[in-house]
Design a protein around this motif. Structure first.
Motif, mmCIF file in Angstrom:
data_model
loop_
_atom_site.group_PDB
_atom_site.id
_atom_site.type_symbol
_atom_site.label_atom_id
_atom_site.label_comp_id
_atom_site.label_asym_id
_atom_site.label_seq_id
_atom_site.Cartn_x
_atom_site.Cartn_y
_atom_site.Cartn_z
ATOM 1 N N VAL A 121 41.018 37.765 24.362
ATOM 2 C CA VAL A 121 40.821 38.893 23.444
ATOM 3 C C VAL A 121 41.923 39.932 23.683
ATOM 4 N N GLY A 154 40.502 40.615 38.237
ATOM 5 C CA GLY A 154 39.644 40.144 37.146
ATOM 6 C C GLY A 154 40.006 40.681 35.778
ATOM 7 N N LYS A 157 44.952 38.001 34.342
ATOM 8 C CA LYS A 157 46.294 37.502 34.671
ATOM 9 C C LYS A 157 46.299 35.971 34.713
ATOM 10 N N THR A 158 45.320 35.415 35.435
ATOM 11 C CA THR A 158 45.252 33.956 35.550
ATOM 12 C C THR A 158 45.040 33.342 34.169
ATOM 13 N N HIS A 159 44.172 33.971 33.396
ATOM 14 C CA HIS A 159 43.890 33.466 32.056
ATOM 15 C C HIS A 159 45.198 33.364 31.247
ATOM 16 N N ARG A 313 35.798 39.764 34.857
ATOM 17 C CA ARG A 313 35.001 38.690 35.471
ATOM 18 C C ARG A 313 33.558 39.177 35.644
ATOM 19 N N GLU A 316 31.764 39.456 32.195
ATOM 20 C CA GLU A 316 31.270 38.151 31.726
ATOM 21 C C GLU A 316 30.103 37.669 32.596
HETATM 22 N N1 ATP Z 1 41.368 39.557 27.369
HETATM 23 C C1 ATP Z 1 40.475 38.648 27.744
HETATM 24 N N2 ATP Z 1 39.777 37.925 26.847
HETATM 25 C C2 ATP Z 1 38.845 37.041 27.219
HETATM 26 N N3 ATP Z 1 38.526 36.764 28.498
HETATM 27 C C3 ATP Z 1 39.193 37.444 29.443
HETATM 28 C C4 ATP Z 1 40.189 38.402 29.135
HETATM 29 N N4 ATP Z 1 40.677 38.908 30.262
HETATM 30 C C5 ATP Z 1 40.023 38.287 31.255
HETATM 31 N N5 ATP Z 1 39.135 37.402 30.781
HETATM 32 C C6 ATP Z 1 38.215 36.553 31.556
HETATM 33 O O1 ATP Z 1 37.855 37.273 32.731
HETATM 34 C C7 ATP Z 1 37.789 36.403 33.848
HETATM 35 C C8 ATP Z 1 38.728 36.893 34.921
HETATM 36 O O2 ATP Z 1 40.076 36.756 34.467
HETATM 37 P P1 ATP Z 1 41.258 36.202 35.395
HETATM 38 O O3 ATP Z 1 40.737 35.232 36.408
HETATM 39 O O4 ATP Z 1 42.358 35.752 34.521
HETATM 40 O O5 ATP Z 1 41.637 37.548 36.142
HETATM 41 P P2 ATP Z 1 42.791 37.850 37.171
HETATM 42 O O6 ATP Z 1 43.458 39.067 36.673
HETATM 43 O O7 ATP Z 1 43.638 36.644 37.387
HETATM 44 O O8 ATP Z 1 41.971 38.190 38.473
HETATM 45 P P3 ATP Z 1 42.357 38.051 40.043
HETATM 46 O O9 ATP Z 1 43.114 39.276 40.367
HETATM 47 O O10 ATP Z 1 41.018 38.022 40.692
HETATM 48 O O11 ATP Z 1 43.154 36.803 40.223
HETATM 49 C C9 ATP Z 1 38.133 35.028 33.321
HETATM 50 O O12 ATP Z 1 36.947 34.327 33.044
HETATM 51 C C10 ATP Z 1 38.885 35.303 32.035
HETATM 52 O O13 ATP Z 1 38.733 34.259 31.093
#
Ligand code: ATP
Length: 449
Positions: A121, A154, A157-159, A313, A316
């Protein structure tokens, strides 16, 4: 499933069933699980769906850990993943027979199928990072190299990294895309040294088209990992391969990161992701509900989005928890009261009190020995203008208020003035330690009021 794994699993289940769990819970949550095997000292279990995943993680993780530890007579971590074990998991199965400190099995193609651009999103907090990711995904090694994504825990970034990987692979199925966390990179490097497999390690990471390295901040202070990563980076970069890196902060704020890496990370593009605003949080909950086929009313979504602000995270997770609670208590009528009941532990432990611009103005004025009126006034002398910019910066960072609203609250200023203040303070923070310390103190005060 190999016999040893089957035996281990049977013993674990017996402990859970006979000694610990009620029959109903056992039949509901445990019967559908399948063991995958051991990977790098982590016992992997496949679970049928997100709901079970949530319940196991919340309630039965410790039980599993203790039971598996008891059966295998060694310390283990346990991780559950949704879905049937795939063929690649045969490697994990084999590992249970061997010593668990074997070199890690291959992890190519380990992109999470849920993390795509479609399921992401877009909102103000991530628009730039998203656009940069799309540009890189469409034109790898031509648009921005490396792409450095940073932001708090959360926030996606990983997404985004996985989404880039999927997109590149969809456009070019032959592209070799490798995703690795910097912790895994470090562990594999250590194992490769220990087992004299340095060449294999190099071949693995230096012969790829796209390298995605998550949470790079963990290599800070680890000399040999930084050294190895430096050479990996150079080789890939010179061969015009795409590198994407994520971190919880920008390169110049990662302590003990070698300067030569810091400089290289700045060669391409750095894009940050901020905490989502209210509208984006709602949109994320809607998307999640649509994907999981949850039926949830908008007042429940508003409730969740108002209570959980800074980590997607957790946002959700809160929705999943509400759904699990409704199904466990057999209560199909999902109301705000039910959501409040389901989330009461989480919400009481997180920051729920909302921070207002008034509060920020109060604390900043107090810190700089000014009155709030002066902060809102038209005076432009530095002793007033600078604290005002700090207060605007914090209003943008700590509240959900729109830029025009923030401008209004500071004596009817234009939203471009707020943007200017935000950018100026953000930039100054990178090199000005006393400003950073002032902002830390003010933020702490704001949070504790
Ligand atoms: N903009 C977005 N739209 C939909 N889902 C999202 C969005 N941003 C994050 N998410 C969801 O939130 C959750 C956490 O995201 P993600 O693992 O990518 O975070 P991160 O920034 O990599 O966290 P970390 O620092 O813990 O590695 C995932 O399930 C991801 O799909």
């Amino acid at each position: 499933m190999n016999t040893q794994l089957a035996e281990t699993w049977e013993k674990v289940l017996k402990i859970l069933k006979v000694e610990i769990m009620s029959e109903v819970s056992y039949n509901t949550w445990i019967l559908g699980l399948k063991p995958i095997g051991m990977r790098n000292g982590v016992f992997m279990i496949s679970v049928p769906n997100e709901l079970t995943l949530d319940i196991i993680n919340q309630r039965y993780m410790l039980l599993f850990k203790e039971s598996i530890k008891h059966v295998l007579n060694q310390d283990v971590d346990v991780q559950c993943v949704v879905g049937e074990p795939d063929s690649d998991d045969s490697k994990a199965e084999e590992e249970v027979q061997k010593d668990s400190i074997k070199p890690a099995p291959e992890a190519f193609g380990s992109l999470n199928s849920k993390y795509t651009f479609d399921s992401f999103v877009i909102g103000n907090s991530n628009r730039f990072a998203h656009a940069a990711s799309v540009a890189v995904a469409e034109s790898p090694a031509n648009a921005y190299n490396p792409l450095f994504l940073y932001g708090g825990v959360g926030l996606g970034k990983t997404h985004l990294m996985h989404a880039i990987g999927h997109h590149i692979q969809a456009n070019n199925p032959k592209a070799k895309v490798v995703y690795v966390s910097s912790e895994k990179f470090t562990n594999e490097l250590i194992n490769s040294i220990r087992y004299d497999k340095n060449l294999d390690f190099r071949n693995k990471y230096r012969n790829v088209d796209v390298l995605l390295v998550d949470d790079i901040q963990f290599i800070a202070g680890k000399e040999s990992t930084q050294e190895e990563f430096f050479h990996t980076f150079n080789e890939l970069y010179e061969a015009r391969k795409q590198i994407i890196i994520s971190s919880d902060r920008p390169p110049n704020e990662i302590p003990t990161l070698e300067d030569r890496l810091r400089t290289r990370f700045a060669w391409g593009l750095q894009a940050d992701i901020q905490a989502p605003d209210f509208e984006t949080r709602i949109a994320i909950l809607k998307k999640k509900a649509e994907i999981e086929k949850y039926v949830v009313s908008s007042d429940v979504m508003v409730y969740i989005a108002t209570k959980i602000k800074s980590n997607i995270r957790e946002l959700e997770g809160a929705l999943t928890r509400v759904m699990a609670y409704s199904s466990l208590t057999n209560n199909k009528n999902i109301t705000v009261d039910l959501a409040a009941e389901a989330l009461k532990d989480i919400i009481s432990s997180t920051q729920t009190r909302s921070i207002t611009i008034d509060l920020i103005q109060d604390v900043v004025a107090n810190y700089y020995n000014l009155s709030v009126q002066e902060l809102k006034s038209q005076r432009r002398t530095r002793n007033v203008a600078y604290p005002r910019q700090i207060a605007m910066y914090l209003s943008r960072k700590l509240t959900d208020m729109s830029l025009p609203k923030i401008g209004d609250e500071f004596g009817g200023r234009d939203h471009t003035t707020v943007i200017h203040a935000y950018e100026k303070i953000s930039a100054a923070l990178k090199s000005d330690d006393s400003l950073a310390s002032a902002i830390r103190i003010i933020t702490k005060k704001v949070n504790s009021q």
